[in-house]
Write a protein that holds these residues in place. Structure first.
Motif, PDB file in Angstrom:
ATOM      1  N   ASP A 158       9.275   5.939  -8.951  1.00  0.00           N
ATOM      2  CA  ASP A 158       9.573   6.454  -7.609  1.00  0.00           C
ATOM      3  C   ASP A 158      10.162   5.392  -6.692  1.00  0.00           C
ATOM      4  O   ASP A 158      10.664   5.718  -5.608  1.00  0.00           O
ATOM      5  CB  ASP A 158       8.300   7.015  -6.975  1.00  0.00           C
ATOM      6  CG  ASP A 158       7.836   8.304  -7.653  1.00  0.00           C
ATOM      7  OD1 ASP A 158       8.688   9.004  -8.236  1.00  0.00           O
ATOM      8  OD2 ASP A 158       6.618   8.588  -7.608  1.00  0.00           O
ATOM      9  N   THR A 159      10.110   4.120  -7.087  1.00  0.00           N
ATOM     10  CA  THR A 159      10.671   3.060  -6.242  1.00  0.00           C
ATOM     11  C   THR A 159      12.191   2.955  -6.365  1.00  0.00           C
ATOM     12  O   THR A 159      12.817   2.242  -5.575  1.00  0.00           O
ATOM     13  CB  THR A 159      10.059   1.690  -6.596  1.00  0.00           C
ATOM     14  OG1 THR A 159      10.453   1.309  -7.928  1.00  0.00           O
ATOM     15  CG2 THR A 159       8.542   1.724  -6.507  1.00  0.00           C
TER      16      THR A 159
ATOM     17  N   HIS B  78      17.327  -3.829  -9.552  1.00  0.00           N
ATOM     18  CA  HIS B  78      16.088  -3.183  -9.106  1.00  0.00           C
ATOM     19  C   HIS B  78      14.874  -3.843  -9.754  1.00  0.00           C
ATOM     20  O   HIS B  78      13.870  -4.110  -9.075  1.00  0.00           O
ATOM     21  CB  HIS B  78      16.119  -1.693  -9.423  1.00  0.00           C
ATOM     22  CG  HIS B  78      14.898  -0.970  -8.918  1.00  0.00           C
ATOM     23  ND1 HIS B  78      14.692  -0.741  -7.578  1.00  0.00           N
ATOM     24  CD2 HIS B  78      13.808  -0.474  -9.572  1.00  0.00           C
ATOM     25  CE1 HIS B  78      13.525  -0.109  -7.411  1.00  0.00           C
ATOM     26  NE2 HIS B  78      12.978   0.054  -8.606  1.00  0.00           N
TER      27      HIS B  78
ATOM     28  N   GLU C 117       6.070   3.514 -10.264  1.00  0.00           N
ATOM     29  CA  GLU C 117       7.188   2.569 -10.269  1.00  0.00           C
ATOM     30  C   GLU C 117       8.535   3.294 -10.329  1.00  0.00           C
ATOM     31  O   GLU C 117       9.512   2.872  -9.723  1.00  0.00           O
ATOM     32  CB  GLU C 117       7.058   1.596 -11.441  1.00  0.00           C
ATOM     33  CG  GLU C 117       6.206   0.387 -11.152  1.00  0.00           C
ATOM     34  CD  GLU C 117       6.679  -0.390  -9.936  1.00  0.00           C
ATOM     35  OE1 GLU C 117       7.896  -0.636  -9.814  1.00  0.00           O
ATOM     36  OE2 GLU C 117       5.841  -0.742  -9.098  1.00  0.00           O
TER      37      GLU C 117
ATOM     38  N   ARG D 120      11.779  -5.770  -7.743  1.00  0.00           N
ATOM     39  CA  ARG D 120      10.387  -5.343  -7.850  1.00  0.00           C
ATOM     40  C   ARG D 120       9.505  -6.464  -8.403  1.00  0.00           C
ATOM     41  O   ARG D 120       8.372  -6.658  -7.956  1.00  0.00           O
ATOM     42  CB  ARG D 120      10.288  -4.111  -8.760  1.00  0.00           C
ATOM     43  CG  ARG D 120      10.906  -2.853  -8.178  1.00  0.00           C
ATOM     44  CD  ARG D 120      10.143  -2.372  -6.943  1.00  0.00           C
ATOM     45  NE  ARG D 120       8.759  -2.057  -7.288  1.00  0.00           N
ATOM     46  CZ  ARG D 120       7.701  -2.384  -6.536  1.00  0.00           C
ATOM     47  NH1 ARG D 120       7.855  -3.055  -5.397  1.00  0.00           N
ATOM     48  NH2 ARG D 120       6.487  -2.043  -6.923  1.00  0.00           N
TER      49      ARG D 120
ATOM     50  N   ASP E  20       6.239  -7.879  -6.382  1.00  0.00           N
ATOM     51  CA  ASP E  20       4.920  -7.464  -6.871  1.00  0.00           C
ATOM     52  C   ASP E  20       4.449  -8.379  -7.998  1.00  0.00           C
ATOM     53  O   ASP E  20       4.887  -8.226  -9.153  1.00  0.00           O
ATOM     54  CB  ASP E  20       4.987  -6.018  -7.354  1.00  0.00           C
ATOM     55  CG  ASP E  20       3.620  -5.456  -7.730  1.00  0.00           C
ATOM     56  OD1 ASP E  20       2.638  -6.231  -7.778  1.00  0.00           O
ATOM     57  OD2 ASP E  20       3.532  -4.242  -7.990  1.00  0.00           O
TER      58      ASP E  20
END
Length: 449
Positions: free
Chosen positions: A11-12, A85, A9, A89, A93
């Motif tokens: 890295d997103t 962010h 996560e 996300r 998801d």
């Protein structure tokens, strides 16, 4: 080692070259609600004192509730990017939502945040930051204006912004809550409303992923309790009161209201704050003893704060009969400048305590010096903005112009001292957002268990 799912996560998080404005955060949340009508809903939960809407994006339908609120202090903008962010996300998801209904507040102090936007795009120097800095007076800070009653202290002047956050807490009774703060210089550290060893291990592992040290220097106030490496119990105004009273000082000038986590405590909420700095301090985690005696550091800091108070107080009192605007910069100056003298007195009184006759660590040395630089640039910058505002509205009396000129000269010296005396390597913004984002996910997952 971090859980692989959490690492993935992190890295997103994309690259950022500046912080987001209030308008940009609200536009992003509005766009997410429009793009995910079956998943996210946007509503107005309150109104600022100047009429700004306070927007909250709700995502998911889980049995647990989480509140994530950006902008509790307007000079701390990392959270604006973090909530955008996080919201994106969560919308994308379903598994990431877990057992939660997430309530994401874009900015709880939009009025104050707008007064900091002059430095959001850089350059990220201490001088530029200080000259565009704004922090509200104590009784105007959302995070410190929840109802409070203790001994001789009483506070009930709840602001509209605070009331909006109170209503959200009372309505949702959250399992997990975080208001998104950040610091300036030093290492990464955290506040928790109660000890949680398993969560603490995850939180203290996060900064190493980006090569950032954990904070091993001074806590933000001597009354704050350390419960682990770089983890402290959430500050309580009762403890500040008792500590100040034990020194023989009157605590009431230092006390406004309680914080949001104190209000949420009635619901058993796990509250967490992740504090990360803008600038790297390589000695922030260095516990190596130095040649300096800790008591001498306390005395030196007290002397430096008293000297800064003298300069700022002279200018503030020198224009007292001329100023007419009542600007937020002036109100903040009238609040913070006297506190410098109170802090100096507290340091002078505690320096002689037997436990302070020891060697100071490198982290303590740098954090004490860094605090002086920070306060001079913060409060000097706000007073300059107050005087410049008077001139801008045509109230440039000889006294105001004289004190503005003298303070500007001293402030330039303070800026040069701060840039030379402490490191100024800026931490990449995406690393700060990733740290905060990871801490939110880890805290929520732990609370749900």
């Amino acid at each position: 080692m971090l859980d692989p799912t959490l690492s993935g996560e992190l890295d997103t998080v994309p690259r950022y070259d500046r912080f987001a404005t209030v308008d940009e955060v609200h536009e992003s949340l509005t766009a997410l609600a429009a793009a995910h009508p079956g998943t996210a809903t946007l509503r107005r939960v309150g109104t600022s004192r100047l009429g700004e809407p306070m927007l909250c994006l709700t995502v998911g339908e889980g049995r647990n509730h989480a509140i994530v609120a950006a902008g509790p202090h307007p000079n701390e903008p990392i959270g604006g990017l973090t909530v955008v962010h996080l919201a994106g996300r969560l919308c994308a998801d379903p598994d990431l939502r877990g057992s939660y209904t997430w309530h994401i507040v874009g900015c709880v102090d939009p009025d104050g945040t707008r007064l900091n936007e002059g430095w959001f795009a850089g350059p990220y120097t201490k001088a530029h930051y200080g000259r565009h800095f704004y922090r509200p007076a104590g009784a105007e800070q959302v995070e410190w204006t929840f109802p409070f009653s203790y001994k001789r202290a009483y506070f009930d002047r709840v602001m509209p912004e605070t009331l909006a956050l109170m209503r959200l807490i009372d309505t949702t009774r959250p399992t997990f809550m975080t208001t998104l703060h950040n610091s300036e210089l030093g290492g990464v550290f955290y506040y928790l409303s109660r000890p949680e060893p398993a969560l603490q291990a995850v939180l203290t592992a996060l900064p190493g992923r980006y090569g950032l040290p954990l904070h091993a220097g001074e806590p933000e106030h001597p009354a704050i309790t350390r419960i682990g490496e770089a983890v402290f119990l959430s500050p309580r105004m009762e403890d500040v009161y008792d500590y100040t009273e034990a020194l023989g000082q009157d605590p009431t000038p230092l006390i406004t209201g309680a914080a949001s986590d104190s209000h949420a405590a009635r619901y058993g909420t796990l509250c967490m704050i992740a504090e990360m700095p803008y600038w790297i301090d390589p000695t922030a985690g260095d516990t190596t003893p130095t040649a300096h005696v800790y008591a001498d550091l306390v005395r030196t800091q007290a002397a430096d704060l008293r000297s800064a108070h003298a300069v700022l107080d002279e200018a503030l009192n020198g224009v007292a009969g001329d100023v007419v605007s009542g600007s937020p910069f002036l109100r903040a100056s009238r609040h913070f400048i006297p506190l410098l003298a109170e802090m100096a007195t507290a340091g002078e009184q505690r320096a002689g305590a037997p436990e302070n006759a020891r060697q100071a660590t490198a982290a303590e040395l740098s954090s004490r010096r860094g605090l002086v630089h920070s306060y001079r640039l913060r409060f000097g910058g706000m007073l300059l903005r107050a005087l410049e505002g008077e001139v801008a509205i045509g109230n440039g009396t000889p006294s105001i112009r004289r004190h503005l000129s003298a303070l500007s000269e001293t402030y330039d010296e303070w800026c040069a001292d701060a840039e030379a005396g402490t490191p100024s390597q800026t931490i990449p913004i995406e690393h700060l957002v990733a740290l905060q984002y990871g801490a939110v996910l880890a805290g929520a997952a732990h609370a749900a268990r």
